[in-house]
Design an enzyme around this catalytic site. Structure first.
Site, PDB file in Angstrom:
ATOM      1  N   HIS A  69       0.827  -1.210   0.000  1.00 35.46           N
ATOM      2  CA  HIS A  69       0.000   0.000   0.000  1.00 35.46           C
ATOM      3  C   HIS A  69       0.857   1.253   0.000  1.00 35.46           C
ATOM      4  O   HIS A  69       2.013   1.239   0.410  1.00 35.46           O
ATOM      5  CB  HIS A  69      -0.955   0.025   1.203  1.00 35.46           C
ATOM      6  CG  HIS A  69      -0.281   0.351   2.497  1.00 35.46           C
ATOM      7  ND1 HIS A  69      -0.049   1.648   2.904  1.00 35.46           N
ATOM      8  CD2 HIS A  69       0.230  -0.443   3.464  1.00 35.46           C
ATOM      9  CE1 HIS A  69       0.563   1.628   4.078  1.00 35.46           C
ATOM     10  NE2 HIS A  69       0.749   0.378   4.436  1.00 35.46           N
ATOM     11  N   CYS A  70       0.248   2.329  -0.469  1.00 41.55           N
ATOM     12  CA  CYS A  70       0.792   3.670  -0.312  1.00 41.55           C
ATOM     13  C   CYS A  70      -0.313   4.461   0.399  1.00 41.55           C
ATOM     14  O   CYS A  70      -1.090   3.870   1.146  1.00 41.55           O
ATOM     15  CB  CYS A  70       1.208   4.277  -1.655  1.00 41.55           C
ATOM     16  SG  CYS A  70      -0.116   4.392  -2.883  1.00 41.55           S
ATOM     17  N   THR A  71      -0.396   5.732   0.186  1.00 40.18           N
ATOM     18  CA  THR A  71      -1.425   6.503   0.884  1.00 40.18           C
ATOM     19  C   THR A  71      -2.826   6.153   0.398  1.00 40.18           C
ATOM     20  O   THR A  71      -3.725   5.895   1.194  1.00 40.18           O
ATOM     21  CB  THR A  71      -1.173   8.015   0.742  1.00 40.18           C
ATOM     22  OG1 THR A  71       0.099   8.308   1.333  1.00 40.18           O
ATOM     23  CG2 THR A  71      -2.241   8.828   1.451  1.00 40.18           C
TER      24      THR A  71
END
Length: 138
Positions: A69-71
């Site tokens: 994941h990222c933001t």
């Protein structure tokens, strides 16, 4: 190459509660990392992902599921998930051992499944930000 799947924050929470040792969470946020993370996650920023991920591959290959994941999991998270999936498959195809096609296929079937966290850390924090033990702080 196989299609990558998304996992919801609720499903990930269930996996963390039921079998935390069978999953790894890879956080690829860069400048937007603000010291909060999903418990047990490994931080490999997207801007250094290609150079850094290889040192983690042996440990990651022992897991059942890998969640990236990222933001928001719109660009960096999915890209890192695709790269990671390819690296894992290449680890088998580029093996120095002489393996038959059926042996390689069996190894491919045992690779961890790579998922993208739907909505990224933002969705996780929105859903679980107030719950004890579901966000760690630096």
């Amino acid at each position: 190459m196989s299609t990558l799947s998304y996992v919801s924050p609720d499903a990930l929470k269930g996996w963390l509660m039921e079998s935390p040792n069978e999953i790894s969470i890879i956080d690829v946020r860069d400048y937007d990392y603000e010291g909060e993370r999903i418990p047990g996650s490994v931080r490999i920023p997207s801007d250094t992902f290609l150079a850094s991920v290889d040192q983690h591959v042996d440990d990651l290959m022992k897991k059942r599921s890998l969640i990236v994941h990222c933001t928001y999991s719109q660009v960096r998270g999915p890209k890192a998930a695709r790269v990671l999936s390819e690296i894992l498959r290449n680890r088998i195809t580029e093996s120095k051992e002489k393996l038959s096609l059926s042996q390689k296929e069996k190894l491919f079937q045992n690779l961890p499944t790579v998922y993208i966290l739907h909505g990224g850390f933002s969705a996780w924090k929105r859903r679980y930000g107030g719950q004890q033990g579901l966000i760690e702080y630096d």
